[in-house]
Design an enzyme around this catalytic site. Structure first.
Site, short mmCIF file in Angstrom:
data_model
loop_
_atom_site.label_atom_id
_atom_site.label_comp_id
_atom_site.label_asym_id
_atom_site.label_seq_id
_atom_site.Cartn_x
_atom_site.Cartn_y
_atom_site.Cartn_z
N GLY A 165 0.26 -12.03 -3.56
CA GLY A 165 1.16 -13.03 -2.98
C GLY A 165 1.43 -14.26 -3.82
N TYR A 202 13.57 -7.60 0.48
CA TYR A 202 12.50 -8.14 1.32
C TYR A 202 12.43 -7.38 2.65
CZ TYR A 202 9.72 -11.49 4.01
OH TYR A 202 8.76 -12.07 4.78
N GLU A 275 -1.71 0.15 -2.43
CA GLU A 275 -1.17 -0.67 -1.33
C GLU A 275 0.27 -0.30 -1.05
OE1 GLU A 275 -1.06 -4.86 -1.90
OE2 GLU A 275 -3.22 -5.05 -2.16
N ASN A 291 -4.76 -1.62 -6.56
CA ASN A 291 -5.94 -2.42 -6.88
C ASN A 291 -6.96 -1.52 -7.56
OD1 ASN A 291 -4.75 -4.65 -5.60
ND2 ASN A 291 -5.42 -3.87 -3.63
N ARG A 293 -10.09 -1.68 -8.26
CA ARG A 293 -11.48 -2.11 -8.02
C ARG A 293 -11.94 -1.56 -6.68
NH1 ARG A 293 -8.04 -6.31 -6.32
NH2 ARG A 293 -8.23 -6.59 -4.06
N VAL A 296 -13.11 -5.33 -0.66
CA VAL A 296 -13.96 -5.92 0.38
C VAL A 296 -14.07 -4.97 1.57
CG1 VAL A 296 -14.18 -7.82 2.04
CG2 VAL A 296 -13.35 -8.29 -0.27
#
Ligand code: MV4
Length: 460
Positions: A165, A202, A275, A291, A293, A296
């Site tokens: 973001g 968008y 994502e 991502n 990695r 979380v």
């Protein structure tokens, strides 16, 4: 398999990785800053090395100190966790040059996905759906306006080096687009040293749905289902669930296959997350970013699949073949994670560092707590404010919500403000209970329901 692994991280993820190492018979080496001497990860590891002062740039981000610690402790591999150096291609390369395995994807994987414009182009070519937008970078105001004319307003200007973001601007007409192009570009230059931007249509009513993938070094790639991470505020996630209550079995199949194709197209290795933005009205999904990695929120995937993702990362990095095929991965029940942060939700989520005078974590059926804190620990203002993850698993979504409600009630933390009251309000909210929410939900919820509920409760 590795004999000795250094964990280049702190907090709950360091604890999580140490636990996996212990179960696998691997000697764990923790690193810590001067502010983290008393942290649980230091006490739990087989060995611990101080890597510098409290500020992250002098310790957890300092490559020379980490490599020195790795040499001193004579480790075979480094697990970077999330954040810090986990998506730093340069660090992954240095590890390789020092003959230390980086527990993560290749430096090439990290680089390709780190440039969001390149990632988008790679995915488009691989047949993974992307939002309508610019072909590569937008190089001038005129280029931006021409692109918007083609795809139609509203559009989003995004930084190529961004993600999460940062450096984004919404534009609804030519005037705001020219303005947004200039400010996004300037912001990207300041934040990342790279002014490159691109444009996407968008999507106004969207959910953030991400797919966990796992790849070995032999070309095998599987997905482990999706997580719905739409409940977030200013790109900080607060609650995640798996499976997503918003998608049909058909969309689930297609989005899973798209994620596998995404990973295959770049020769991905290890654990990663693709994502997607899910357009609620059109019921279409679009690739956003990958991502490279462990994330979380990985435990909710572990809870519904039974797969230990950290163990899987270690096995893949050691060159082992994936121990299961796509067909052998099955999904059971529903899992939800709630992030307990040391923040004051009555003061716009301002960080609330300080001494945790008392902490009592919940337990019982379907409850898992991943945390590095204990009664008496001082929460430093230098790092992320997350102090625990409450993870629940139930037979159904309704069952998981009931368990989460109970777990939130059992959880007691004194000495610092926490996000716990938001969780308690959220589990009682009708929209949440129906699974009807977009990425705009939490912001609205905090301004209406949460504010009204807490009025007169004496909280401040
Ligand atoms: C978007 C979008 C709408 N349309 N792209 C935000 C972070 C980055 N991962 C991408 N993001 C978005 N990209 C298009 N074409 C809306 C967001 C977005 C968002 C995405 C996921 C979760 C929360 C979000 C909050 C605001 C905006």
């Amino acid at each position: 398999m590795f004999d000795r692994v250094l964990i280049a991280n702190r907090g709950e993820i360091a604890v999580r990785i140490i636990r996996a190492c212990r179960e696998m018979g691997i000697h764990s080496v923790a690193v810590f800053s001067e502010a983290d001497e008393a942290s649980l990860h230091v006490q739990m590891a087989d060995e611990a090395v101080c890597i510098g002062p409290a500020p992250s740039r002098d310790s957890y981000l300092k490559i020379a100190n980490l490599i020195s610690a790795a040499e001193i402790a004579d480790v075979d591999a480094i697990h970077p966790g999330y954040g810090f150096l986990s998506e730093n291609a340069h660090f992954a390369e240095i590890c390789a040059n020092c003959n230390i395995a980086f527990i993560g994807p290749t430096p090439e994987n990290i680089r390709r996905m780190g440039d969001k414009a390149v990632a988008r182009e790679t995915m488009r070519k691989a047949g993974v759906p992307v939002t309508p937008g610019s072909d590569g970078l937008v190089l001038s105001k005129e280029d931006a306006v021409a692109c918007a004319k083609r795809i139609g307003y509203p559009v989003l200007v995004k930084a190529a080096a961004g993600g999460g973001g940062k450096g984004m601007r919404i534009a609804r007409n030519d005037v705001s687009l020219v303005q947004g192009y200039m400010t996004a570009s300037a912001e990207a230059e300041r934040a990342f040293g790279n002014a490159s931007v691109y444009i996407e249509k968008y999507v106004e009513q969207a959910r953030h749905i991400e797919v966990q993938v796992l790849a070995d070094h032999h070309g095998n790639v599987v997905h482990l289902g999706e997580r719905d991470c739409s409940i977030q505020r200013r790109h900080q996630k607060l609650l995640e669930e798996s499976p997503s209550p918003a998608i049909t079995p058909d969309v689930r199949r297609r989005i899973g296959r798209a994620a596998v194709r995404a990973a295959q197209s770049v020769g991905y290795r290890g654990a990663g997350t693709v994502e997607f933005l899910f357009d609620v009205g059109a019921r279409e999904y679009y690739f956003m970013e990958m991502n490279t990695r462990i994330q979380v929120e990985h435990p909710i995937t572990e809870e519904v699949t039974g797969v230990d993702l950290i163990k899987a990362q270690l096995l893949a990095a050691a060159g082992e073949k994936l121990p299961f095929t796509q067909k052998e991965i099955t999904f059971r029940g529903h899992a939800i994670e709630f992030r307990v942060n040391a923040e004051n939700p009555y003061r716009n989520f301002a960080p609330s560092p300080g001494r945790i005078d008392l902490v009592v974590f919940p337990g019982g059926r379907g409850v898992r707590v991943d945390s590095h804190v204990y009664s008496g620990l001082e929460i430093s203002p230098h790092y992320d404010s997350m102090i625990a993850k409450l993870i629940v698993r139930g037979d159904s979504r309704a069952d998981a919500i009931r368990i989460l409600n109970r777990a939130l009630q059992e959880c007691a933390i004194q000495g610092v403000h926490t996000t716990l009251p938001v969780g308690q309000a959220l589990v009682g909210d009708a929209h949440f209970r129906r699974g009807e929410y977009t990425t705009a939900f939490l912001e609205q919820f905090m301004e209406s329901s949460f504010r009204i509920q807490s009025r007169g409760s004496g909280e401040a």
